[in-house]
Design a protein around this motif. Structure first.
Motif, mmCIF file in Angstrom:
data_model
loop_
_atom_site.group_PDB
_atom_site.id
_atom_site.type_symbol
_atom_site.label_atom_id
_atom_site.label_comp_id
_atom_site.label_asym_id
_atom_site.label_seq_id
_atom_site.Cartn_x
_atom_site.Cartn_y
_atom_site.Cartn_z
ATOM 1 N N SER A 111 2.933 -14.245 -34.114
ATOM 2 C CA SER A 111 1.990 -14.450 -33.016
ATOM 3 C C SER A 111 1.287 -15.803 -33.117
ATOM 4 N N ARG A 112 1.012 -16.396 -31.960
ATOM 5 C CA ARG A 112 0.264 -17.642 -31.886
ATOM 6 C C ARG A 112 -1.211 -17.347 -31.642
ATOM 7 N N PHE A 113 -2.059 -18.270 -32.052
ATOM 8 C CA PHE A 113 -3.475 -18.132 -31.785
ATOM 9 C C PHE A 113 -3.747 -18.475 -30.326
ATOM 10 N N ASP A 114 -4.640 -17.716 -29.708
ATOM 11 C CA ASP A 114 -4.920 -17.913 -28.290
ATOM 12 C C ASP A 114 -5.513 -19.290 -28.019
ATOM 13 N N SER A 115 -6.370 -19.760 -28.905
ATOM 14 C CA SER A 115 -7.022 -21.055 -28.700
ATOM 15 C C SER A 115 -7.483 -21.592 -30.042
ATOM 16 N N LEU A 116 -7.779 -22.883 -30.071
ATOM 17 C CA LEU A 116 -8.283 -23.531 -31.269
ATOM 18 C C LEU A 116 -9.767 -23.811 -31.096
ATOM 19 N N PRO A 117 -10.526 -23.841 -32.198
ATOM 20 C CA PRO A 117 -11.950 -24.185 -32.092
ATOM 21 C C PRO A 117 -12.136 -25.567 -31.467
ATOM 22 N N ASP A 118 -13.264 -25.774 -30.811
ATOM 23 C CA ASP A 118 -13.526 -27.043 -30.125
ATOM 24 C C ASP A 118 -13.514 -28.231 -31.080
ATOM 25 N N ASN A 119 -13.937 -27.989 -32.332
ATOM 26 C CA ASN A 119 -14.002 -29.101 -33.290
ATOM 27 C C ASN A 119 -12.736 -29.248 -34.123
ATOM 28 N N PHE A 120 -11.688 -28.514 -33.752
ATOM 29 C CA PHE A 120 -10.448 -28.606 -34.528
ATOM 30 C C PHE A 120 -9.800 -29.966 -34.286
ATOM 31 N N PRO A 121 -9.413 -30.683 -35.363
ATOM 32 C CA PRO A 121 -8.872 -32.038 -35.212
ATOM 33 C C PRO A 121 -7.473 -32.067 -34.607
ATOM 34 N N LYS A 122 -7.280 -32.962 -33.684
ATOM 35 C CA LYS A 122 -5.966 -33.193 -33.082
ATOM 36 C C LYS A 122 -5.797 -34.721 -33.000
ATOM 37 N N PRO A 123 -5.065 -35.340 -33.861
ATOM 38 C CA PRO A 123 -4.132 -34.767 -34.841
ATOM 39 C C PRO A 123 -4.803 -34.337 -36.148
ATOM 40 N N LEU A 124 -3.991 -33.637 -36.978
ATOM 41 C CA LEU A 124 -4.428 -33.164 -38.285
ATOM 42 C C LEU A 124 -3.866 -34.114 -39.342
ATOM 43 N N ASN A 125 -4.749 -34.767 -40.078
ATOM 44 C CA ASN A 125 -4.343 -35.772 -41.052
ATOM 45 C C ASN A 125 -4.039 -35.120 -42.400
ATOM 46 N N LEU A 126 -2.783 -35.144 -42.807
ATOM 47 C CA LEU A 126 -2.368 -34.493 -44.046
ATOM 48 C C LEU A 126 -2.878 -35.207 -45.294
ATOM 49 N N LEU A 127 -3.255 -36.480 -45.169
ATOM 50 C CA LEU A 127 -3.752 -37.212 -46.327
ATOM 51 C C LEU A 127 -5.147 -36.760 -46.739
ATOM 52 N N ASP A 128 -5.825 -36.036 -45.854
ATOM 53 C CA ASP A 128 -7.176 -35.585 -46.161
ATOM 54 C C ASP A 128 -7.200 -34.299 -46.982
ATOM 55 N N PHE A 129 -6.028 -33.712 -47.240
ATOM 56 C CA PHE A 129 -5.989 -32.425 -47.923
ATOM 57 C C PHE A 129 -4.965 -32.432 -49.054
ATOM 58 N N ARG A 130 -5.111 -31.448 -49.918
ATOM 59 C CA ARG A 130 -4.029 -31.101 -50.831
ATOM 60 C C ARG A 130 -3.076 -30.203 -50.048
ATOM 61 N N VAL A 131 -1.790 -30.524 -50.031
ATOM 62 C CA VAL A 131 -0.828 -29.794 -49.210
ATOM 63 C C VAL A 131 0.272 -29.223 -50.096
ATOM 64 N N LEU A 132 0.520 -27.920 -49.932
ATOM 65 C CA LEU A 132 1.584 -27.251 -50.671
ATOM 66 C C LEU A 132 2.364 -26.383 -49.695
ATOM 67 N N GLU A 133 3.678 -26.568 -49.636
ATOM 68 C CA GLU A 133 4.503 -25.725 -48.779
ATOM 69 C C GLU A 133 4.826 -24.432 -49.522
ATOM 70 N N LEU A 134 4.414 -23.298 -48.952
ATOM 71 C CA LEU A 134 4.589 -22.001 -49.592
ATOM 72 C C LEU A 134 5.885 -21.313 -49.211
ATOM 73 N N GLY A 135 6.329 -21.504 -47.961
ATOM 74 C CA GLY A 135 7.522 -20.806 -47.507
ATOM 75 C C GLY A 135 7.961 -21.305 -46.149
ATOM 76 N N GLU A 136 9.061 -20.747 -45.680
ATOM 77 C CA GLU A 136 9.597 -21.127 -44.376
ATOM 78 C C GLU A 136 10.315 -19.939 -43.762
ATOM 79 N N GLU A 137 10.415 -19.955 -42.443
ATOM 80 C CA GLU A 137 11.165 -18.931 -41.733
ATOM 81 C C GLU A 137 11.896 -19.565 -40.572
ATOM 82 N N TYR A 138 12.917 -18.877 -40.081
ATOM 83 C CA TYR A 138 13.707 -19.366 -38.957
ATOM 84 C C TYR A 138 13.710 -18.310 -37.856
ATOM 85 N N VAL A 139 13.682 -18.789 -36.621
ATOM 86 C CA VAL A 139 13.630 -17.895 -35.468
ATOM 87 C C VAL A 139 14.730 -18.290 -34.496
#
Length: 406
Positions: A111-139
């Motif tokens: 399921s997708r989220f109906d909407s994003l918070p007003d202050n949610f960043p667009k775009p999302l800068n990956l350099l600002d976080f620690r990023v770890l890929e946990l898994g993947e799926e195919y549809v």
């Protein structure tokens, strides 16, 4: 101290080729101008699996999309983060191959989220976080002249045979309960006839396809459509899951029970009400997860051995993928838990407005306790809504463009 900007270009190229995803390459190139010039920008199409295949069992066409589950960590350390503020956030994203925009999805469902918070960043800068890929799926998606729709298959796993993505193999569970395999080289599906019992789950583990049926009987599926037994059945539970946990293959056995909704009772139903009783049974009863058992694979003995703990890891059982993470990566203080989709908790109707996660449950393997995600604050903070530190991102080369759900 060594000057990392002076690493030889040949070495930087070798390192970049060993990075798992194009997001990792983007982050790698963003370290400095020297690294950016030494490594070619990733071919994003290489990670968007959208070739056409003949549909099983009819003749329409469909495409395949990839969804990735990421753990974003706060830019501050766990000791610097306020105890009341979560320092990790789990998201699942699906990238639109047409415009590169990303849709955010519930990490454990489709399921997708109906909407994003007003202050949610667009775009999302990956350099600002620690990023770890946990898994993947195919549809798998239907492709028609007017629309694209999901093709329901319980689980789809894919293996690329080269770096070009043009040579790949798909394994899934057909509606019959049998395994179905698609090879890009021959462009057609094949049903694998090995099925003493219907299959519950499939997984790509260490480059090989594994499948488990609802008795726990587990096989390795070869590219020649042959199956080789690697573990004998484990009877007892109602649904089996395969999970890759720290390069160890686990079997999770889910036990279901039937629960009556509050206020309902069947004790007064006599023979005259039998027909009405069964007609309305679905309205009053719910399947509920009551416990889980976890097993580790004993290759030599071809059997599943019951696991007493998860080595301070947390298992996630989603609709389309399974994955695990350490308590250190999640920034939580307890492990040995299973987080899973549970429609029973959703049916209870949470009143706190947190409908994005009220269909998720948590099982503590050590104590045997079970309950909705909202009763486990440290785990519920991993999910929706986004933590406050997400909104502090700034634009950069290492970013993903987030769009509203359709």
């Amino acid at each position: 101290m060594a000057d990392w900007t002076q690493l030889p270009k040949e070495l930087l190229e070798l390192i970049s080729k060993r990075l798992g995803t194009h997001y990792d390459v983007i982050r790698f190139r963003s370290v400095c101008s020297t690294w950016r010039s030494a490594v070619t920008a990733p071919n994003r199409c290489r990670n968007r699996f959208a070739p056409r295949f003949p549909l099983l069992p009819i003749s329409s066409q469909f495409s395949l999309s990839k969804r990735s589950v990421f753990l974003l960590g706060s830019p501050t350390t766990s000791t610097q983060t306020n105890a009341s503020s979560p320092s990790s956030w789990v998201i699942k994203i699906e990238e639109d191959p047409m415009n590169g925009r990303v849709q955010l999805l519930n990490p454990l469902s489709r399921s997708r989220f109906d909407s994003l918070p007003d202050n949610f960043p667009k775009p999302l800068n990956l350099l600002d976080f620690r990023v770890l890929e946990l898994g993947e799926e195919y549809v798998l998606h239907y492709l028609t002249h007017h629309s694209v729709g999901n093709l329901y298959m319980e689980k789809v796993v894919l293996s690329c045979l080269d770096d070009n993505v043009n040579d790949f193999i798909i394994l899934t569970i057909h509606v019959s309960g049998k395994l179905a395999m698609f090879k890009s080289s021959v462009k057609k599906w094949a049903i694998i006839q090995d099925m003493p019992s219907p299959f519950d789950d499939v997984i790509l583990y260490k480059g090989n396809f594994y499948a488990v049926d609802n008795t726990g009987r587990t096989v390795v599926v070869g590219l020649d459509f042959e199956t080789n037994l690697i573990a004998m059945p484990v009877f007892g539970g109602d649904k089996k899951f395969l999970v890759d946990s720290k390069d160890e293959l686990l079997l999770v056995d889910m036990y279901l029970s039937i629960e009556s909704e509050p206020g309902s009772s069947s004790s007064s139903a006599g023979f005259g009400f039998v027909e009405e009783y069964f007609e309305n049974l679905a309205l009053y009863m719910n399947e509920r997860m009551v416990k889980f058992k976890v097993f580790k694979l004993d290759d030599a003995g071809k059997q599943w051995v019951k696991a007493k703990d998860l080595d301070d890891r947390v298992l996630f059982l989603g609709d389309g993928c399974t994955f695990s993470a350490s308590i250190e990566d999640l920034s939580v203080c307890r492990g040995n838990c299973i987080i899973y989709v549970d429609n029973f908790f959703y049916s209870l109707g949470e009143e706190d407005g947190a409908s994005e996660h009220c269909d998720v449950g948590v099982f503590d393997l050590e104590s045997g306790s079970i309950g909705p995600l909202t009763k486990f604050p440290q785990f519920s903070e991993l999910f929706w809504p986004p933590p406050h530190w997400i909104s502090s991102t700034t634009a950069s080369d290492a970013q993903i463009n987030v769009g509203e759900s359709a």
